[in-house]
Motif scaffolding. Structure first.
Motif, PDB file in Angstrom:
ATOM      1  N   LEU A 140       0.858  -1.181   0.000  1.00 54.52           N
ATOM      2  CA  LEU A 140       0.000   0.000   0.000  1.00 54.52           C
ATOM      3  C   LEU A 140       0.894   1.231   0.000  1.00 54.52           C
ATOM      4  N   THR A 141       0.579   2.187  -0.882  1.00 52.51           N
ATOM      5  CA  THR A 141       1.339   3.428  -0.929  1.00 52.51           C
ATOM      6  C   THR A 141       0.395   4.608  -0.777  1.00 52.51           C
ATOM      7  N   MET A 142       0.943   5.729  -0.316  1.00 54.39           N
ATOM      8  CA  MET A 142       0.186   6.953  -0.169  1.00 54.39           C
ATOM      9  C   MET A 142       1.054   8.112  -0.644  1.00 54.39           C
ATOM     10  N   GLY A 143       0.452   9.016  -1.427  1.00 52.41           N
ATOM     11  CA  GLY A 143       1.152  10.203  -1.889  1.00 52.41           C
ATOM     12  C   GLY A 143       0.175  11.340  -2.077  1.00 52.41           C
ATOM     13  N   HIS A 144       0.662  12.565  -2.069  1.00 51.46           N
ATOM     14  CA  HIS A 144      -0.208  13.722  -2.267  1.00 51.46           C
ATOM     15  C   HIS A 144      -0.443  13.958  -3.749  1.00 51.46           C
ATOM     16  N   GLY A 145      -1.696  14.201  -4.097  1.00 53.62           N
ATOM     17  CA  GLY A 145      -2.097  14.448  -5.472  1.00 53.62           C
ATOM     18  C   GLY A 145      -3.427  13.785  -5.761  1.00 53.62           C
ATOM     19  N   ASN A 146      -3.953  14.025  -6.959  1.00 53.99           N
ATOM     20  CA  ASN A 146      -5.241  13.466  -7.363  1.00 53.99           C
ATOM     21  C   ASN A 146      -5.113  12.140  -8.086  1.00 53.99           C
ATOM     22  N   ASP A 147      -3.939  11.830  -8.558  1.00 52.12           N
ATOM     23  CA  ASP A 147      -3.736  10.692  -9.436  1.00 52.12           C
ATOM     24  C   ASP A 147      -2.428  10.009  -9.068  1.00 52.12           C
ATOM     25  N   ALA A 148      -2.424   8.696  -9.050  1.00 54.29           N
ATOM     26  CA  ALA A 148      -1.210   7.953  -8.691  1.00 54.29           C
ATOM     27  C   ALA A 148      -0.097   8.165  -9.703  1.00 54.29           C
ATOM     28  N   ALA A 149      -0.464   8.415 -10.953  1.00 56.15           N
ATOM     29  CA  ALA A 149       0.555   8.629 -11.983  1.00 56.15           C
ATOM     30  C   ALA A 149       1.319   9.923 -11.757  1.00 56.15           C
ATOM     31  N   LEU A 150       0.676  10.909 -11.130  1.00 53.65           N
ATOM     32  CA  LEU A 150       1.307  12.206 -10.903  1.00 53.65           C
ATOM     33  C   LEU A 150       1.840  12.375  -9.483  1.00 53.65           C
ATOM     34  N   ALA A 151       1.310  11.616  -8.544  1.00 56.64           N
ATOM     35  CA  ALA A 151       1.716  11.743  -7.147  1.00 56.64           C
ATOM     36  C   ALA A 151       2.962  10.913  -6.873  1.00 56.64           C
ATOM     37  N   THR A 152       3.870  11.503  -6.128  1.00 47.02           N
ATOM     38  CA  THR A 152       5.064  10.775  -5.707  1.00 47.02           C
ATOM     39  C   THR A 152       4.743  10.048  -4.410  1.00 47.02           C
ATOM     40  N   PRO A 153       4.935   8.735  -4.366  1.00 51.07           N
ATOM     41  CA  PRO A 153       4.647   8.012  -3.116  1.00 51.07           C
ATOM     42  C   PRO A 153       5.491   8.548  -1.960  1.00 51.07           C
ATOM     43  N   GLU A 154       4.823   8.875  -0.860  1.00 50.57           N
ATOM     44  CA  GLU A 154       5.507   9.391   0.315  1.00 50.57           C
ATOM     45  C   GLU A 154       5.668   8.330   1.390  1.00 50.57           C
ATOM     46  N   ARG A 155       4.742   7.397   1.420  1.00 49.21           N
ATOM     47  CA  ARG A 155       4.793   6.306   2.383  1.00 49.21           C
ATOM     48  C   ARG A 155       4.392   5.021   1.688  1.00 49.21           C
ATOM     49  N   ALA A 156       4.966   3.936   2.131  1.00 45.06           N
ATOM     50  CA  ALA A 156       4.613   2.618   1.613  1.00 45.06           C
ATOM     51  C   ALA A 156       4.705   1.615   2.754  1.00 45.06           C
ATOM     52  N   VAL A 157       3.738   0.700   2.801  1.00 45.22           N
ATOM     53  CA  VAL A 157       3.748  -0.360   3.809  1.00 45.22           C
ATOM     54  C   VAL A 157       3.432  -1.680   3.129  1.00 45.22           C
ATOM     55  N   THR A 158       3.845  -2.750   3.758  1.00 46.53           N
ATOM     56  CA  THR A 158       3.491  -4.084   3.283  1.00 46.53           C
ATOM     57  C   THR A 158       2.471  -4.678   4.235  1.00 46.53           C
ATOM     58  N   LEU A 159       1.597  -5.499   3.684  1.00 49.88           N
ATOM     59  CA  LEU A 159       0.566  -6.161   4.484  1.00 49.88           C
ATOM     60  C   LEU A 159       0.429  -7.590   3.984  1.00 49.88           C
ATOM     61  N   TYR A 215      -5.401  -1.424  -7.127  1.00 53.41           N
ATOM     62  CA  TYR A 215      -6.451  -0.515  -6.691  1.00 53.41           C
ATOM     63  C   TYR A 215      -5.869   0.871  -6.486  1.00 53.41           C
ATOM     64  N   GLU A 216      -6.651   1.887  -6.804  1.00 56.23           N
ATOM     65  CA  GLU A 216      -6.246   3.278  -6.601  1.00 56.23           C
ATOM     66  C   GLU A 216      -7.471   4.071  -6.170  1.00 56.23           C
ATOM     67  N   ARG A 217      -7.277   4.949  -5.177  1.00 61.58           N
ATOM     68  CA  ARG A 217      -8.377   5.786  -4.715  1.00 61.58           C
ATOM     69  C   ARG A 217      -7.822   7.107  -4.210  1.00 61.58           C
ATOM     70  N   ALA A 218      -8.472   8.208  -4.595  1.00 64.90           N
ATOM     71  CA  ALA A 218      -8.073   9.544  -4.154  1.00 64.90           C
ATOM     72  C   ALA A 218      -9.032  10.020  -3.065  1.00 64.90           C
ATOM     73  N   PHE A 219      -8.486  10.696  -2.068  1.00 64.46           N
ATOM     74  CA  PHE A 219      -9.254  11.259  -0.963  1.00 64.46           C
ATOM     75  C   PHE A 219      -8.963  12.755  -0.891  1.00 64.46           C
ATOM     76  N   SER A 220      -9.898  13.529  -0.330  1.00 64.15           N
ATOM     77  CA  SER A 220      -9.711  14.979  -0.288  1.00 64.15           C
ATOM     78  C   SER A 220      -8.603  15.406   0.669  1.00 64.15           C
ATOM     79  N   ASN A 221      -8.329  14.626   1.712  1.00 65.20           N
ATOM     80  CA  ASN A 221      -7.197  14.887   2.613  1.00 65.20           C
ATOM     81  C   ASN A 221      -6.891  13.618   3.415  1.00 65.20           C
ATOM     82  N   GLU A 222      -5.839  13.657   4.225  1.00 61.88           N
ATOM     83  CA  GLU A 222      -5.431  12.463   4.969  1.00 61.88           C
ATOM     84  C   GLU A 222      -6.444  12.052   6.019  1.00 61.88           C
ATOM     85  N   CYS A 223      -7.121  12.992   6.628  1.00 60.31           N
ATOM     86  CA  CYS A 223      -8.132  12.662   7.623  1.00 60.31           C
ATOM     87  C   CYS A 223      -9.248  11.820   6.998  1.00 60.31           C
TER      88      CYS A 223
END
Length: 145
Positions: free
Chosen positions: A45-64, A124-132
């Motif tokens: 699982l990765t998380m980055g700031h932006g609307n689209d995974a193609a444009l967002a740079t991953p800031e955090r990544a975890v394995t599950l 899977y990819e999903r955009a959220f309005s903010n981290e909260c």
């Protein structure tokens, strides 16, 4: 004639020595299902700031990893795996919790999930309005990392 008998005896003893243990273990487990087989469930699982995974740079990544046991670098691996099992690995089924209040600050984040869930390939990819808002989805904390 003696050489032929000797080679036949040697070949017979060698075959018995090599194949004997194999036939015994095969007969012992015949009809019994091995207990160690399971469908793999390992996700990144990765998380980055932006609307689209193609444009967002991953800031955090975890394995599950959820099979055979919950593990990985996800901070709530056990509860995240339990929640994913409850929804059959369908990330779209994760809904927002009612007990969380988030501000309206628009700082979009995108979450990606890639890997295998119970033997099936997952992307899977999903955009959220903010981290909260991202953290408020689901009750097991799947996206809380």
């Amino acid at each position: 004639m003696r050489n032929t008998a000797r080679w036949a005896a040697t070949l017979g003893l060698t075959a018995t020595a090599v194949c004997g243990p194999l036939t015994g273990s095969a007969l012992a487990t015949q009809g019994a299902a091995p207990a160690a087989l399971y469908a793999p469930s390992a996700l990144v699982l990765t998380m980055g700031h932006g609307n689209d995974a193609a444009l967002a740079t991953p800031e955090r990544a975890v394995t599950l990893t959820c099979a055979p046991t919950a593990s990985g670098t996800h901070p709530a691996a056990a509860s995240a795996c339990a929640e994913l099992r409850g929804i059959g690995g369908d990330f779209d089924a994760l809904t927002v919790r009612d007990d969380v209040l988030c501000n309206k600050l628009y700082r979009p984040v995108v979450v990606t999930v890639d890997g295998v869930w119970q033997g099936r390939r997952v992307s899977y990819e999903r955009a959220f309005s903010n981290e909260c808002v991202k953290d408020s989805y689901g009750y097991g904390g799947v996206f809380t990392f």
